[in-house]
Design a protein around this motif. Sequence first.
Motif, short mmCIF file in Angstrom:
data_model
loop_
_atom_site.label_atom_id
_atom_site.label_comp_id
_atom_site.label_asym_id
_atom_site.label_seq_id
_atom_site.Cartn_x
_atom_site.Cartn_y
_atom_site.Cartn_z
N HIS A 154 -4.47 7.30 5.90
CA HIS A 154 -5.42 7.06 6.99
C HIS A 154 -5.55 5.57 7.32
N VAL A 155 -4.96 4.69 6.49
CA VAL A 155 -4.99 3.25 6.77
C VAL A 155 -3.62 2.74 7.21
N SER A 156 -2.72 3.64 7.56
CA SER A 156 -1.34 3.25 7.84
C SER A 156 -1.22 2.28 9.02
N ARG A 157 -2.17 2.32 9.96
CA ARG A 157 -2.10 1.41 11.10
C ARG A 157 -2.40 -0.03 10.72
N ASN A 158 -3.02 -0.23 9.60
CA ASN A 158 -3.43 -1.58 9.19
C ASN A 158 -2.44 -2.27 8.27
N ILE A 159 -1.32 -1.62 7.97
CA ILE A 159 -0.41 -2.20 7.00
C ILE A 159 1.03 -2.15 7.51
N SER A 160 1.84 -2.97 6.88
CA SER A 160 3.27 -2.98 7.13
C SER A 160 3.97 -2.26 5.98
N ALA A 161 4.69 -1.21 6.31
CA ALA A 161 5.39 -0.46 5.27
C ALA A 161 6.36 -1.35 4.51
N GLU A 162 7.07 -2.21 5.23
CA GLU A 162 8.05 -3.07 4.59
C GLU A 162 7.38 -4.08 3.65
N LYS A 163 6.19 -4.53 4.02
CA LYS A 163 5.48 -5.46 3.16
C LYS A 163 5.06 -4.80 1.86
N VAL A 164 4.57 -3.58 1.94
CA VAL A 164 4.19 -2.84 0.74
C VAL A 164 5.40 -2.61 -0.15
N ILE A 165 6.50 -2.19 0.45
CA ILE A 165 7.72 -1.94 -0.31
C ILE A 165 8.22 -3.23 -0.96
N GLN A 166 8.12 -4.33 -0.24
CA GLN A 166 8.53 -5.62 -0.80
C GLN A 166 7.66 -5.98 -2.01
#
Length: 246
Positions: A154-166
């Motif tokens: 539900h917070v996916s709009r506030n984050i960068s997937a690539e940043k989390v993966i990094q």
Amino acid sequence: MSKAFRVLELFNQSRRKLTLTQIAHEADMDLSSAQRFVNTLVHLRYLQKDAGSRLYSLTFRVLELGHHYTLSDELIERATPHLQTLSLATEETVNLSVLDDEDVVIVSRLVSRHVLRPEITTGARLPALLTSSGHALLSGLSDEALRERIASSHVSRNISAEKVIQCCHEIREKGYSCISDGYFPNDITLAAPIFNAHGEPHAALSISVSKLRWTPERAEAELAPRLLDTARPISLVNPFWTSRVR
């Protein structure tokens, strides 16, 4: 039983006192069912009713449940002396957190005199994908599993997937992550995973410091080695290679 706990979970900082009608509405019950569960909770002394306002609120007995948890949990028992040593050595705030669905929950917290957010206490919930502790707990997932988790959050709009993966890659390589201005502004948090017997991240150990007193570079240089040295003996196994920063 689940409905009784649903009633207790309605109360928080913004809803300290509720009427029976509000409880029924928020818990999605009819008035009769809500009355029955509320009466039971009052009888057990988990809720109290103000005779004048007819408002219900939690009692101190709810704290006893948390107290029993901290006394009976093996992870907290194993980690506590190490957390105390880390807190004394750094004079900074130290947290032990676990994952619950999309959130991390702080199960043990030692606060320093430098703490910026005294309102964050044991039991507080924070979005896992937006915190260093959350990344530490998710670091055992594959990149594909991380992307699926982010997409459904539900917070996916506030984050960068690539940043989390990094960040998760960084944890696998170094044993910890360091996030500056993450969920809270002017905050630097270093977090390392704690592993269970199956080699899975079971908890996260973190240190939070203020940007008013620390830089990210100094925090990594001085605090990361202590963080790793504290996390290792709490883990039952450690499948990640963790370098010692000297």
